[in-house]
Design a protein around this motif. Structure first.
Motif, short mmCIF file in Angstrom:
data_model
loop_
_atom_site.label_atom_id
_atom_site.label_comp_id
_atom_site.label_asym_id
_atom_site.label_seq_id
_atom_site.Cartn_x
_atom_site.Cartn_y
_atom_site.Cartn_z
N GLU A 1 0.66 -1.01 0.08
CA GLU A 1 -0.09 -0.11 0.01
C GLU A 1 0.83 1.30 0.01
N GLU A 2 2.15 1.22 0.46
CA GLU A 2 3.12 2.20 0.45
C GLU A 2 3.91 2.26 -0.78
N LEU A 3 3.67 1.60 -1.95
CA LEU A 3 4.25 1.50 -3.05
C LEU A 3 3.62 2.53 -4.15
N GLY A 4 4.55 2.99 -5.19
CA GLY A 4 3.69 3.98 -6.03
C GLY A 4 3.25 3.13 -7.06
N GLY A 5 2.48 3.72 -8.33
CA GLY A 5 1.97 2.80 -9.10
C GLY A 5 2.77 1.83 -9.84
N ASP A 6 3.68 2.26 -10.61
CA ASP A 6 5.00 1.63 -11.36
C ASP A 6 5.40 0.40 -10.23
N GLU A 7 5.73 0.95 -9.00
CA GLU A 7 6.17 -0.15 -8.26
C GLU A 7 5.37 -1.37 -7.93
N VAL A 8 3.91 -1.15 -7.78
CA VAL A 8 3.12 -2.08 -7.38
C VAL A 8 2.95 -3.19 -8.66
N ALA A 9 3.13 -2.37 -10.10
CA ALA A 9 3.18 -3.46 -11.24
C ALA A 9 4.44 -4.35 -11.24
N ALA A 10 5.59 -3.75 -10.59
CA ALA A 10 6.81 -4.49 -10.64
C ALA A 10 6.61 -5.53 -9.45
N TRP A 11 5.89 -5.17 -8.57
CA TRP A 11 5.71 -5.98 -7.07
C TRP A 11 5.00 -7.18 -7.40
N ASP A 12 3.90 -6.98 -8.62
CA ASP A 12 2.97 -7.96 -8.91
C ASP A 12 3.74 -9.09 -9.64
N ARG A 13 5.02 -8.70 -10.41
CA ARG A 13 5.58 -9.56 -11.13
C ARG A 13 6.48 -10.35 -10.62
N ASP A 14 6.84 -9.85 -9.05
CA ASP A 14 8.04 -10.41 -8.60
C ASP A 14 8.08 -11.94 -8.33
N ASP A 15 9.14 -12.72 -8.75
CA ASP A 15 8.96 -14.14 -8.44
C ASP A 15 8.61 -14.40 -6.90
N ALA A 16 9.41 -13.67 -5.97
CA ALA A 16 9.46 -13.82 -4.72
C ALA A 16 8.06 -13.75 -4.41
N VAL A 17 7.30 -12.67 -4.63
CA VAL A 17 5.86 -12.52 -4.54
C VAL A 17 5.01 -13.73 -4.74
N THR B 1 12.25 -9.65 -4.26
CA THR B 1 13.12 -10.69 -4.19
C THR B 1 14.30 -10.31 -3.22
N LEU B 2 14.54 -8.91 -3.70
CA LEU B 2 15.61 -8.37 -2.83
C LEU B 2 15.27 -8.30 -1.26
N LYS B 3 14.04 -8.17 -1.14
CA LYS B 3 13.59 -8.23 0.29
C LYS B 3 13.63 -9.55 0.91
N ALA B 4 13.31 -10.62 0.04
CA ALA B 4 13.42 -11.96 0.55
C ALA B 4 14.96 -12.22 0.82
N VAL B 5 15.90 -11.93 -0.03
CA VAL B 5 17.35 -11.94 0.44
C VAL B 5 17.60 -11.43 1.49
N CYS B 6 17.09 -10.25 1.95
CA CYS B 6 17.42 -9.74 3.44
C CYS B 6 16.79 -10.38 4.38
N LEU B 7 15.77 -10.88 4.41
CA LEU B 7 14.94 -11.49 5.42
C LEU B 7 15.63 -12.77 5.82
N LYS B 8 16.10 -13.47 4.72
CA LYS B 8 17.01 -14.85 5.11
C LYS B 8 18.61 -14.22 4.92
N ASN B 9 18.81 -13.22 5.44
CA ASN B 9 20.34 -12.96 5.87
C ASN B 9 21.26 -13.25 4.73
N GLY B 10 20.91 -12.65 3.52
CA GLY B 10 21.73 -12.81 2.19
C GLY B 10 21.45 -13.77 1.10
#
Length: 789
Positions: free
Chosen positions: A172-188, A543-552
């Motif tokens: 809900e805090e992302l901009g419109g372009d970022e939401v579209a990218a978020w939806d296509r993210d493999d981790a998500v 995906t990068l957030k997932a990397v950080c959640l799992k300590n790299g």
């Protein structure tokens, strides 16, 4: 077996003739996978082991009866009883794990199906992901097909659930372009998929606390293990399919079994007695990239490390230059460095695939004319073998010591076709090389059985020497018990061993220093490459957030594995790998290898015992010399397992140290949400790594590895000194409370002596049979193979 579940006495086992016949039949069934020559050798080794266990059991029972009513048991007798019990309960053969390691669609499941002669047993489906978890396949002495599905514990699933919901939080805090990218993210995509499978549609919008109150759609047993049984392979396959086949996005089936797929940790499948896969061998279908769940990812790495052999599976169209294939190969070579793996092979699958006009156009001029598709396939496969064998051998030479056994193998590459194995439209069964892989499996088991039984019988003989000596020693004159010289000699040799180990481990210091300098010089470039995607931040934010959640570390079922810690320490590993492999190799004696120093220590002690025995006329207590020699072999032989287990911890200490130092910056980055979150996360990671490097992160990793080596050195010398001191006390002290007069075990000792002598005879017989078989094969007319009409 069903007919042995009722209790019965030991005498029934040993003397009841019908049971003996049944046992012989069971033993014969277990060896059905082997040709007659190999069956004979296995039966002889099995008979040796069985008779040895019977002697040990009889000796143990006599000793227990002798001391049963005693208020206190002498230390020497305690030592003997405990050693006997440990050897009696020791498994006949530790499982031999052969890992099939490949990326999506490589054909791992199809290959296992062909090897076990069950066409559609494990799910297969072209290029799609089919097997969703680690699957182990073995055979056993049972009548039914059985599968055990191990689920994550409640706590393990809660940990993953927390990470999945954290990954999905903040859109809900992302901009419109970022939401579209978020939806296509493999981790998500994978996170949404898992939550919907377990809790139903709409689960992805709920918080962690809300989902804890939602009942899963599938039935989860309290034991966290689901057992399936069936009379036929097809029946078990149908039951198993829903659990291990990866379900696709948008799937709306009602199967409760499929609903718990995200909770599955691993699956063990046991076949009935098999003519194709021998009992004792476990084929492991290993997904290529690991898993987002910490426990599953840990199991993924441990499974790779416990494999004594790894087959890197790659289809014919990806074997040349594909990055995923190269990553898998590198991970397999690391398993040789840190784990139990001693053999790596490349298995090229789908080798029946060939476009003839294209192949003929690219084929070099001047070669013999190709008359058919079959000839083209065979020629291309042979060419692939020669090329990849050379490339793989060169790669292994760069990473492993020159005398590493795998480098001596004539066959490092196999070209197989599971489809042609069933159809035989182009290739014969032999040309598909499925039989060749089965031969590989049989040879590994036969070699391991020979080694294990030889060690078992030798160790048992040493214990019977000690048992018989307890009574014999009571009447020996004290002048024969000259142990003080040997004790001093041992102390001196242990000091020399400690120095030799220190010098051996010191060889890693210079490569470590060079590696640290290389890492400092290149970490920004490596980190930058890890944080950049071809489409920029699109599809990479979560995906990068997932990397950080799992300590790299992030492991996906569809993307290449991401491990920032390992990536930035890779320059250090590049420097130390040849030296590290040299330290832990088994081979010719060199100053740089650990085990030859331990072997030299063993031989020097054994020679000294023989010398003291001759000088002091150990005529009446020759048992003492034999016992000491055998016990030394047992004590030092047990060190190998301890060293192999510590080796993994030492090797991984570099990446583990870096991960520990970077954990605060990963945690900070994982909390970032809102606009430009991806770039802000990257900035936090870059700044955090820069700061840690400036504060000596790589140097700390170096120190931690050196400390691990120091701990191993101390552990080896303490274990050796403690065990040998106990042994010498047992051999030199009578009449001081260590011993008592025991039941007569002369007959057991005599039988064990015969069994020990039989070892050489069994080995010679096996060698003779193999030679005769090879001679007959050379003399017989060559086989002419052709595919089915």
């Amino acid at each position: 077996m069903a007919d042995t579940e009722e209790p019965h006495s030991v005498e029934d086992d040993l003397f009841n003739e019908p049971i003996k016949k049944r046992r012989r039949s069971d033993r014969d069934q277990r060896f059905r996978a082997f040709p007659s020559v190999e069956q004979c050798a296995l039966k002889e080794y099995e008979k040796l082991e069985s008779r040895t266990r019977r002697v040990l059991s009889n000796t143990y029972q006599k000793l227990i009866q002798c001391v049963f009513l005693d208020d206190s048991i002498p230390n020497g007798v305690k030592y003997l009883i405990n050693r006997l019990l440990a050897l009696i309960e020791k498994p006949s053969l530790d499982p031999i794990y052969i890992g099939l390691f490949g990326s999506t669609g490589a054909g791992k499941s199809s290959l296992i199906n062909a090897i076990i002669q069950q066409a559609m047993f494990l799910p297969v489906s072209g290029e799609n992901i089919c097997t969703s978890c680690i699957v182990q396949v073995s055979s056993g002495c049972r009548e039914q097909y059985e599968a055990k599905i191990h689920l994550l514990s409640d706590q393990e699933w809660k940990e993953e659930l927390k990470n999945l919901t954290r990954l999905l939080h903040g859109t809900e805090e992302l901009g419109g372009d970022e939401v579209a990218a978020w939806d296509r993210d493999d981790a998500v995509e994978e996170a949404i998929w898992k939550l919907q499978m377990v809790y139903g549609n709409g689960a992805e919008s709920k918080s962690y606390e809300q989902l804890l109150r939602v009942k899963p759609k599938g039935k989860i047993p309290t034991s966290r293990i689901i057992t399936l049984k069936a009379e036929e392979a097809g029946e078990l396959s149908d039951k198993l399919d829903a659990y291990i086949r990866t379900q696709r996005r948008g799937w709306d089936g009602e199967s409760p079994e499929a609903r718990i797929w995200p909770l599955i940790k691993h699956v063990e499948v046991t076949l009935p007695k098999s003519e194709l896969i021998p009992e004792g061998v476990v084929l492991v279908d290993i997904p290529g990239t690991g898993d987002f769940n910490s426990k599953r990812d840990e199991m993924w790495k441990k499974t790779i490390d416990k494999c004594s052999a790894i087959w890197v599976i790659s289809d014919i169209e990806r074997v040349s230059g594909d990055k995923a294939h190269e990553d898998l190969l590198n991970e397999s070579i690391k398993a040789c460095q840190r784990g139990f793996c001693r053999d790596v092979a490349l298995v090229v699958t789908k080798t029946d695939k060939l476009h003839l006009p294209e192949y003929l156009r690219e084929r070099k001029v001047g070669k013999q004319a190709i008359q058919s598709q079959r000839e083209a396939v065979l020629e291309r496969n042979e060419m692939i073998k020669l090329q990849r064998n050379r490339i793989l051998k060169e790669k292994l030479k760069r990473k492993l010591p020159g005398d590493f056994k795998v480098l001596e193998a004539s066959d490092l590459v196999y070209t197989v076709s599971a489809q042609e194995y069933w159809q035989q439209a182009l290739l014969t069964e032999e040309e598909t090389e499925i039989p060749k892989l089965r031969e590989y499996i049989r040879k590994r088991l036969l070699d391991e059985k020979r080694r294990t039984v030889t060690k078992y019988v030798t160790e048992a003989f040493g214990l019977l020497l000690l048992a018989d000596s307890f009574n014999s020693a009571q009447s020996l004159p004290s002048e024969h018990l000259h142990m003080s010289g040997l004790r001093r000699f041992v102390e001196e040799k242990v000091e020399l061993l400690e120095k030799a180990i220190a010098q051996c481990f010191a060889r890693i210091e210079r490569p470590l220093q060079d590696g640290v300098q290389a890492a400092r010089a290149s970490y920004r470039r490596i980190l930058g490459a890890c944080l950049v995607r071809s489409k920029g931040n699109q599809g990479f934010h979560q995906t990068l957030k997932a990397v950080c959640l799992k300590n790299g570390i992030y492991a996906s079922r569809t993307l290449a594995r991401i491990d920032l810690n390992e990536a930035i320490t890779q320059p250090i590993y590049d420097q130390i790998d040849p030296v590290f492999g040299g330290i832990f190799r088994n081979g010719k004696a060199t100053d740089s290898a650990l085990m030859p120093h331990i072997d030299a220590f063993k031989h020097s002690l054994q020679e000294k015992m023989t010398e003291i025995g001759i000088r002091n006329s150990w005529k009446y207590d020759s048992y003492k010399k034999h016992f000491l020699i055998q016990e030394i072999s047992t004590i030092l032989g047990g060190l190998e397992g301890h060293i192999l287990r510590r080796k993994r911890r030492i090797y991984e200490s570099l990446a583990t140290s870096v991960q520990s130092d970077l954990k605060p910056c990963y945690e900070e980055a994982a909390q970032i949400t809102g606009k430009k979150a991806c770039e802000r996360m990257k900035d936090v990671i870059r700044r955090g790594v820069d700061q840690q490097v400036a504060e000596g992160m790589f140097e700390r990793a170096q120190e931690r590895m050196q400390h691990q080596f120091q701990q191993l050195k101390t552990g080896i010398t303490e274990r050796v000194m403690g065990s040998i001191a106990t042994m010498l006390t047992l051999a030199s002290s009578q009449g001081d409370g260590l011993f008592k007069e025991l039941a007569d075990v002369k007959s057991e000792y005599k039988e064990m002596e015969k069994l020990h002598r039989s070892l050489r005879e069994v080995a010679e017989n096996a060698l003779l049979r193999r030679g005769m078989q090879e001679f007959l094969l050379r003399m017989s007319p060559g086989k002419v193979g052709s595919p089915r009409a």
